[in-house]
Write a protein that holds these residues in place. Structure first.
Motif, PDB file in Angstrom:
ATOM      1  N   SER A  11      21.526  43.909  78.866  1.00  0.00           N
ATOM      2  CA  SER A  11      22.559  44.492  79.958  1.00  0.00           C
ATOM      3  C   SER A  11      22.082  45.313  80.946  1.00  0.00           C
ATOM      4  N   ILE A  12      21.305  46.166  80.531  1.00  0.00           N
ATOM      5  CA  ILE A  12      20.770  47.042  81.733  1.00  0.00           C
ATOM      6  C   ILE A  12      19.575  46.420  82.603  1.00  0.00           C
ATOM      7  N   TYR A  15      22.120  44.518  85.030  1.00  0.00           N
ATOM      8  CA  TYR A  15      22.563  45.454  85.973  1.00  0.00           C
ATOM      9  C   TYR A  15      21.665  45.769  86.924  1.00  0.00           C
ATOM     10  N   VAL A  19      22.055  45.035  91.060  1.00  0.00           N
ATOM     11  CA  VAL A  19      21.896  46.147  92.295  1.00  0.00           C
ATOM     12  C   VAL A  19      20.902  45.662  93.271  1.00  0.00           C
ATOM     13  N   SER A  45      28.945  36.256  87.116  1.00  0.00           N
ATOM     14  CA  SER A  45      29.154  36.831  85.690  1.00  0.00           C
ATOM     15  C   SER A  45      29.095  35.823  84.580  1.00  0.00           C
ATOM     16  N   LEU A  69      27.016  48.622  80.378  1.00  0.00           N
ATOM     17  CA  LEU A  69      27.118  48.357  81.836  1.00  0.00           C
ATOM     18  C   LEU A  69      27.922  49.699  82.401  1.00  0.00           C
ATOM     19  N   ASN A  73      25.890  52.381  84.746  1.00  0.00           N
ATOM     20  CA  ASN A  73      26.549  52.374  86.130  1.00  0.00           C
ATOM     21  C   ASN A  73      26.748  53.953  86.207  1.00  0.00           C
TER      22      ASN A  73
END
Length: 170
Positions: A11-12, A15, A19, A45, A69, A73
């Motif tokens: 997930s990181i 992310y 970005v 997504s 997430l 964030n």
């Protein structure tokens, strides 16, 4: 616990990919979403879901991914606010489009804003000529703010609509 750690790491990674991709392909378009932007976000997504949770389709796996997430964030925003270098790297800066009635055509060209679009924004703010604009800026969030007049100093805001291939321009 190890499978959930795998979800956190995935997930990181997703992310930070998003970005970077948004920075490269332009954040300004996100200031006002049109139909194609919404479709793109939905498809992205769906495309990255499996990359985050892998074969784990459980409720717990989804919650771990979502929590990861939100957490990354939150942490990333805190770090950006404390680091001028990262802030400059990730966020765009405001750009002056008009200063004291003089249009900066180099900046307009760099930002892919046509003079017709700028004229439209100026008129929407109730200003009849760019020479009456004291300051026009493309803000961090993609809106164009206009400060006009010397006696009647007023500020208005306009969200820039990014034209896509699917939209017809006249």
């Amino acid at each position: 616990m190890i499978p959930y750690l795998d979800i956190v790491v995935r997930s990181i990674c997703v992310y930070f990919f998003m970005v970077i991709a948004l920075r490269i392909f332009g954040k300004k378009e996100l200031s006002q979403l049109n139909a194609s932007d919404i479709v793109l976000i939905l498809l992205i997504s769906n495309a990255v879901q499996n990359a985050m949770v892998g074969s784990d389709v459980s409720l717990e796996g989804g919650i771990v991914a979502a929590f990861s997430l939100f957490l990354i964030n939150y942490i990333f925003k805190k770090i950006i606010n404390k680091s001028p270098f990262l802030s400059r790297l990730v966020q765009s800066k405001p750009e002056i489009l008009i200063h004291d009635g003089k249009i900066d055509f180099n900046v307009l060209s760099k930002l892919d804003i046509t003079s017709d679009e700028l004229d439209e924004v100026i008129r929407e703010h109730g200003v009849d000529n760019y020479k009456h604009v004291k300051l026009a800026m493309l803000e961090l969030n993609g809106s164009i703010s206009i400060i006009s007049g010397k006696e009647n100093l007023r500020q208005t805001r306009h969200k820039r609509i990014h034209k896509t291939l699917g939209e017809i321009t006249t």
